[in-house]
Design an enzyme around this catalytic site. Structure first.
Site, PDB file in Angstrom:
ATOM      1  N   ASP A   1       0.716  -1.229  -0.040  1.00 29.73           N
ATOM      2  CA  ASP A   1      -0.056   0.010  -0.124  1.00 29.73           C
ATOM      3  C   ASP A   1       0.826   1.268  -0.056  1.00 29.73           C
ATOM      4  OD1 ASP A   1       0.753   0.106   2.527  1.00 29.73           O
ATOM      5  OD2 ASP A   1      -0.968  -0.051   3.554  1.00 29.73           O
TER       6      ASP A   1
ATOM      7  N   CYS B   1      -6.826   2.433  14.688  1.00 29.50           N
ATOM      8  CA  CYS B   1      -8.345   1.949  15.528  1.00 29.50           C
ATOM      9  C   CYS B   1      -8.847   0.745  14.484  1.00 29.50           C
ATOM     10  CB  CYS B   1      -9.031   3.376  15.091  1.00 29.50           C
ATOM     11  SG  CYS B   1     -10.899   3.094  15.606  1.00 29.50           S
TER      12      CYS B   1
END
Length: 313
Positions: A134, A242
Site C-alpha cells: 500500500d 483504530c
C-alpha cells in the site's frame, strides 16, 4: 497452445503458487483506467478529506492507471494476507490496531511478492511485473474488488464474504494476459453498524470516509505537535490506529486467526499497561518496535498520543 487455454493455465499456476507461498487468497483483474474511481478520488481530495496526507495528491494519473506503473500491463494479481490475531491485548491498556501487533507487513509482503514473482518466472517463463504494497500509488482495495476477492464496505475497507476484513492487500501488476475473475456483489445491505459506531463520525456517509477525522489518521498520519481539541473525549482510548468500524462489522464474526508466525504479537504490545507505555523510554522504543509498524508514529508521536488520551479522561 491456444491463447484462451494459455490464459486459463497461467491463471491457475498464479493462484496455486500464491497459496503455496502463504498468501490466503488470490484474484485476477484485467488492467484498465479507473475512470469512475478517478472522479471519486478527485472529489475526495478536493473536499480535503485526505487531511494533511499530501502524498495523496501526487501521482494521481498513476493511481488510476496501472499501465503507468508498468508499461504494457495487462493483468493485476491481487493477494490477501490474513492478520486477525489469536491473542487479545490487555483490556486496560491504550489500544493498538490489530494490524500492528507483529512485524511490519510492508516488509513481509514485499518479500512474499518477490518470492512469488521468482517462482512464477520459473513456471511460466520470463515476464515483467511490478510489486505493490500500500505504499505504492495504487488503489489496492479497488483492484482486490475487481479481482473478485470481496467488496468494499461502507467503512471503505475490503470485506471478504464469510471471512471478514482483517486482511492485508498486495498486488503484482504483470504484462501477462491472464483470465480475469468476476466481481462479487456488495453484501452490506442495510447495515450501518460501522457508521453508527465510529467514535469521531469519520464515516460521513456510506462508502465515504473523511480521513481527517479518522482515529487512525489522527494517531499515525497526522504529524502535528497536537491533535485537534475537537477530538477530546472521542478517541476511545486508541493509541495507534483504530479497529472500531471493523470490530463491529457482522462479517467479522467469521474472522479466523492467521497462520503467519511473522505476525505473532510483540509481547509488549499485548501485555503493556498504561503505566508501561507512559514509562517507555526512546531507546526502548527504538529496540522494541524496530520491525513494527508502530515505528511510523515515532517516539514523539506516541507520547503525543498518550498525552492526548489522558485529556479524554
Amino acid at each position: 497452445m491456444k491463447k484462451s487455454i494459455q490464459k486459463h493455465l497461467f491463471s491457475q499456476i498464479v493462484k496455486e503458487t500464491a497459496l503455496q507461498l502463504g498468501f490466503d487468497a488470490c484474484g485476477i483483474a484485467k488492467t484498465e483506467i479507473l475512470i469512475k474511481e478517478a472522479k471519486h478520488l478527485e472529489q475526495w481530495i478536493k473536499n480535503g478529506m485526505h487531511g494533511k496526507m499530501n502524498y495523496m495528491e501526487r501521482y494521481f494519473d498513476i493511481r488510476i492507471n496501472p499501465s503507468l506503473l508498468l508499461p504494457n500491463a495487462k493483468s493485476v494479481i491481487s493477494l490477501l494476507f490474513n492478520y486477525f490475531p489469536s491473542q487479545k491485548q490487555n483490556s486496560f491498556s491504550p489500544k493498538i490496531s490489530k494490524y500492528a501487533y507483529g512485524k511490519d507487513y510492508h516488509d513481509i509482503l514485499k518479500e512474499k511478492l518477490s518470492a512469488l514473482y521468482s517462482a512464477l518466472k520459473g513456471k511460466i517463463g520470463e515476464f515483467n511485473a511490478r510489486a505493490c504494497v500500500d505504499s505504492a500509488p495504487i488503489l489496492e482495495k479497488v483492484w482486490a474488488k475487481k479481482s473478485g476477492l470481496g467488496w468494499i464496505g461502507k467503512h471503505s475497507n475490503l470485506i471478504v464474504k464469510q471471512k471478514g476484513s482483517y486482511y492485508f492487500i498486495a498486488e503484482l501488476i504483470t504484462d501477462i494476459e491472464l483470465e480475469p475473475d468476476s466481481e462479487i456483489k456488495d453484501y452490506c445491505g442495510k447495515c450501518t453498524r460501522c457508521i453508527d459506531a465510529c467514535p469521531t463520525d469519520a464515516i460521513i456517509q456510506p462508502y465515504v470516509v473523511d480521513a481527517s477525522k479518522c482515529i487512525s489518521y489522527l494517531t499515525i498520519e497526522l504529524k502535528d505537535e497536537l491533535i485537534p481539541k475537537e477530538f477530546i473525549g472521542k478517541m476511545d482510548n486508541w493509541l495507534f490506529g483504530c479497529d472500531v468500524c471493523m470490530d463491529v462489522c457482522p462479517w467479522n464474526r467469521f474472522a479466523m486467526p492467521h497462520q503467519h508466525p511473522e505476525l505473532d504479537p510483540i509481547p509488549e504490545i499485548i501485555n503493556f499497561s498504561e503505566k508501561d507505555w507512559e514509562e517507555l523510554k526512546e531507546d526502548q522504543f527504538k529496540v522494541l518496535f524496530k520491525f513494527s509498524p508502530i515505528k511510523r508514529t515515532k517516539f514523539k508521536g506516541l507520547k503525543r498520543n498518550l498525552k492526548f488520551l489522558k485529556t479524554n479522561k
